[in-house]
Structures are given as structure tokens and as C-alpha cells.
Write an enzyme that holds these catalytic residues in place. Sequence first.
Site, PDB file in Angstrom:
ATOM      1  N   ASP A 177       0.856  -1.183   0.000  1.00 48.90           N
ATOM      2  CA  ASP A 177       0.000   0.000   0.000  1.00 48.90           C
ATOM      3  C   ASP A 177       0.893   1.235   0.000  1.00 48.90           C
ATOM      4  OD1 ASP A 177      -2.308   1.765   0.356  1.00 48.90           O
ATOM      5  OD2 ASP A 177      -3.346  -0.004   1.111  1.00 48.90           O
ATOM      6  N   HIS A 251      -2.945   3.179  -4.816  1.00 47.36           N
ATOM      7  CA  HIS A 251      -2.268   2.796  -3.558  1.00 47.36           C
ATOM      8  C   HIS A 251      -0.843   2.326  -3.856  1.00 47.36           C
ATOM      9  CE1 HIS A 251      -5.597   3.252  -0.691  1.00 47.36           C
ATOM     10  NE2 HIS A 251      -6.398   2.812  -1.653  1.00 47.36           N
ATOM     11  N   GLU A 315      -9.958   2.712  -5.152  1.00 47.01           N
ATOM     12  CA  GLU A 315      -9.599   4.116  -4.941  1.00 47.01           C
ATOM     13  C   GLU A 315      -8.517   4.594  -5.919  1.00 47.01           C
ATOM     14  OE1 GLU A 315     -10.776   4.286  -0.225  1.00 47.01           O
ATOM     15  OE2 GLU A 315      -8.718   3.793  -0.682  1.00 47.01           O
TER      16      GLU A 315
HETATM   17  C1  TNX Z   1     -10.758   1.999   2.360  1.00 49.98           C
HETATM   18  S1  TNX Z   1     -11.504  -0.850   1.691  1.00 49.98           S
HETATM   19  C2  TNX Z   1      -9.688   1.343   1.819  1.00 49.98           C
HETATM   20  C3  TNX Z   1      -8.443   1.191   2.603  1.00 49.98           C
HETATM   21  C4  TNX Z   1      -8.544   1.882   3.930  1.00 49.98           C
HETATM   22  C5  TNX Z   1      -9.909   1.633   4.538  1.00 49.98           C
HETATM   23  C6  TNX Z   1     -10.092   2.193   5.901  1.00 49.98           C
HETATM   24  C7  TNX Z   1     -10.545  -0.462   0.562  1.00 49.98           C
HETATM   25  C8  TNX Z   1     -10.577  -1.333  -0.578  1.00 49.98           C
HETATM   26  N1  TNX Z   1      -9.766   0.651   0.646  1.00 49.98           N
HETATM   27  O1  TNX Z   1      -7.340   1.638   1.859  1.00 49.98           O
HETATM   28  O2  TNX Z   1      -7.538   1.398   4.765  1.00 49.98           O
HETATM   29  O3  TNX Z   1     -10.883   2.204   3.682  1.00 49.98           O
HETATM   30  O4  TNX Z   1     -11.296   1.767   6.503  1.00 49.98           O
END
Ligand code: TNX
Length: 514
Positions: A177, A251, A315
Site C-alpha cells: 500500500d 495505492h 480508490e
Molecule cells: C478503504 S476498503 C480502503 C483502505 C482503507 C480503509 C479504511 C478499501 C478497498 N480501501 O485503503 O484502509 O478504507 O477503513
Amino acid sequence: MVCFRFFGGIMEKLNLIPFPVKSVVKPGGLDVGGKIHINRSDELVGPADFLAEKLHLWGIEAQAGAGVSISLRLDDSLSRLGEEGYQLRVNPEGVSIVALGTAGIFYGIQTLLNLLPADYSAAKVLPCIEIEDWPRFSWRGTMLDVSRHFMPVEFIKKWLDLMAMHKLNIFHWHLTDDQGWRLEIKKYPKLTATGSVRARTLLTHIRAEGERVYEEKAYGGYYTQEQVREIVAYAAKLNIEIIPEIEMPGHASAVLAAYPHLACPGYEHEVKCEWGIFDDIYCAGSEEVFGFIDDIFAEVVSLFPSQYIHIGGDEVPTEHWQQCPLCQQRMQDIGLDDERELQSYFIQRAEKMLEKYGRKLIGWDEILEGGLAENATVMSWRSFEGGLKAARQGHHVIMSPLQHCYFDYSQTDRSDEPLAIGGPLTIETVYEFNPIPAELEGQYHQYILGGQGNIWAEYIRTPEAIEYMSYPRLIALAEVLWGTGRADYSFFAARLGGQLRRLGNFDVNYWGKA
Ligand code: TNX
């Protein structure tokens, strides 16, 4: 229906979690204090050794020909119970566990151990019982984020032990990440030399007002390939499959800090010291990027025998792609309308590479954006929505919606809860989780493989804190994923105390521990 057992003048609830699908308690009991012997065929040496090792905790010793008989047997005629189902019988003559496969024998052993008293020194009398049991879902998962905070090998093993106790069978290991790359890759040593280390760590909540407080020292850690092999082998003995997650195209800050040429030109990158969503993503116009990912996959598949490889996919801010001449050129060349389609193109190429290695791709529900790759499995986290959509398109789905499955959220709204990313998410809410929501039409139920609890570790810094956030909520999830789907919280709550006493034996720092 509450089953009771009656012996020694004490009426006690049948304290099993997950509660078996079918159980009939008979009069009488079987005293296994002292010696036992295990009858088994050659292929069951692994489960038999496991059983003997655990019984030792109660002072029960296995010795050929001595004491009570515990028989472990494979039986082809039990296919109706599936690979993981089993029959367990205890009667005054002995114990027998019968199953189609070794996984079923293993779960029969887990149930047998749970029939013994939580207190090792109490009388070792098993109730006479007939159990027939099998899981509702084949994917009963947990995800651990070791990028935001690194967890030592010994703790990963303990985590796996606890999973197996609860009949959980998939460990999704979030290894990369923005805040750290945690897997040794021989061909790209800078991934760990540079990408596993961040300069400092944010301690206050990312959304808190006022001055931010940091731990002002370098933070790092990674798993060597040798350690990974050891952990994968350890998990296999516990009927747990490890699914590695290698995040792309977003990420990716830690990768780009180590190998900046994999990014769109013109930006600087560092291993992040804060949490959130960052613009640092792989360049989708560069062929070198896809060569790099293929190289990574080659090493990943040599370490992890899992059918699936998780590629993240969540994301993805497209700001850099919009500005990048290479990405724009790529879009023009292949006739893509927007950056969401470019995101989809990226994932499709990853899928093709994995197929070459005989593996399947899983991604977070954002991989639906811009069109789903042909054979992708979707992990639905933002809600049930993405999962429903994918299932209706005939794709496999793992439900992990944040409103039920995010164990980085606080367990209550009490002011003495530790700093958490959000919440509250109570154990009752976890127990209400149904991976197959009522609205999903019957013909698509087959696509829901199961569910998963996620432990993101932005604010969870130590093994003790991981346990505190995960337990007892994970116990509720385990019962949901194994069980019959008939949720009855008060029945669950009545058995929880016994399970927590067992966790106490393993020094688990669960929430609510006295
Ligand atoms: C969203 S869940 C994210 C993570 C974060 C998390 C915190 C997901 C696929 N991505 O990168 O750590 O929320 O709750």
C-alpha cells in the site's frame, strides 16, 4: 433451538461456535481424561498429529493402544457434506470423526476440541452427541493490512491459529500500500529497501482538527520469501488458503518511491506517512509498467499456491492519467473514452497475465468501473451494491461491506474506545450480516462465495491492538459465514462467554477482556 447437555449435575449450554448445522445431544458422557489413542489412515497423519498436539493442552496424551479410541476416517459416501463437512459422534465407546476430505476431518477435530471444557483443569468429559455439519460458504475470510502497520511472523501464525479455531479458511494478506511494500521481490530489491520504509507515522486522526502529531522515526518491515513460504505452509496445515494482495493501479506510492519511472512523468513520490487516497498511481501508458507487474506476479505465484491473486483496484484517482501524455496516447490508440475505461484496461491486462500463470483475479468493487474484466471476482466493500451488480452479471463475489465487516471501526460509541478510523460497528451488527441480501434473485445466489472481515491498520499499531479490534467481532462473523444463516443473536450471545474463555487461554487481547 438451544441444546443442553446434562452431566455431573451441571446443566450447561452446548458451547459451540460456529454452532453446527445438526446436533443431537444424547444422555451420558465420555471421560477422555488420561490416555487416548487415535485410529487413522495414512493420509490423516496431519490432522491426527494436530489433534494430539492440542489434546496435550488438557493433559490428554495420545498413546498407541491406550485409553479411549478416537477414530478419524475418510468416507467417499459423504459427498453430500462437501469437502469441508464432517460427522462427529461421541458415545460411551469412543469418538469418531468421518468426512469426505481431510478438511472435513480437520473441522470435526475443531468441534471436538470445542466440546472440551475451556478450563484445562476441569473434568474432561465429552457429552454424548451426534453432529453433522458443513459450511454455508466456501469463502470465510479475514483480511489483515500489514502495510500501514507491520505484523511479525509469530503474530501472523497466531492469527491463523485463531482463524482455524473459528473455521475461517481464507487469509487475505494486504501486503502492499502507499505506506509500505512488505513482500520481498528478488528482481526488484528497492521495493523493500526503499518501499518498505516511511520517514515517520501520523498518530492523530487524519480528519482531526488542530495540529497533527507524528511519531518522528522511520518505520519499516517486510517478509522475506522464506518467511512467506513458512507461513503459507503453516496455513495449509490449518486448512487456510492465503490470498496475497498486490495493489494496482492506485495505492502505489511505495512502489513509485522505489521505482519512479513506473509513474506518469513529472511527479515526485515518497512512501506515505499519512493515510488516505493519493494521486500516486502506476502509469497506464508505459509498457514497462506491465512488464514490471508481470515480473512481480511471476514471483508472487511462485510463493502463493492460491487459486486467486488479489490486485486491489480500489480508490484510483485519475488526475495523473489526465495530465500524462503516455496515458492519453494509450487511450487514443485503443479508442477509450475516459480514464475509467483506462482503469478497466489496466485491470484487464493484469487479469490476462494472471491467467497465463493459471490464476484468477480478485479486485475491490472499483474494478466494476469502466467495465469488469472477463473472469474477475469482485470483493464488495463500499456496500453490497457492487457485489449485487457483479453477481447479476454472473461474476463471483465476496461480500465485505463496510457496514458489517470493517473491524477497524470502533466497537461502541463509548469515549474510552481507542482511536479508530470510524464507527461504531457493534458485534450485533456483524451478526446481522447476510452475504446474500434478501433482494438478490435466487438464480444469482450461487455467485456469492462468502464474506470477509477486514482489519485495516492505519490506527492499529500492534498485535495486541489488532486482537482488540478483531475479537469478539470476528467470532460473530465466523458463525455467520459457517452457519445456517438463521441469525439468532441471543443464542449466539449465550455461547460467546465460553468462547472468550477459550481465547483467554491463548492470551488473546479481545475487547471487553476483564
Ligand atoms: C478503504 S476498503 C480502503 C483502505 C482503507 C480503509 C479504511 C478499501 C478497498 N480501501 O485503503 O484502509 O478504507 O477503513
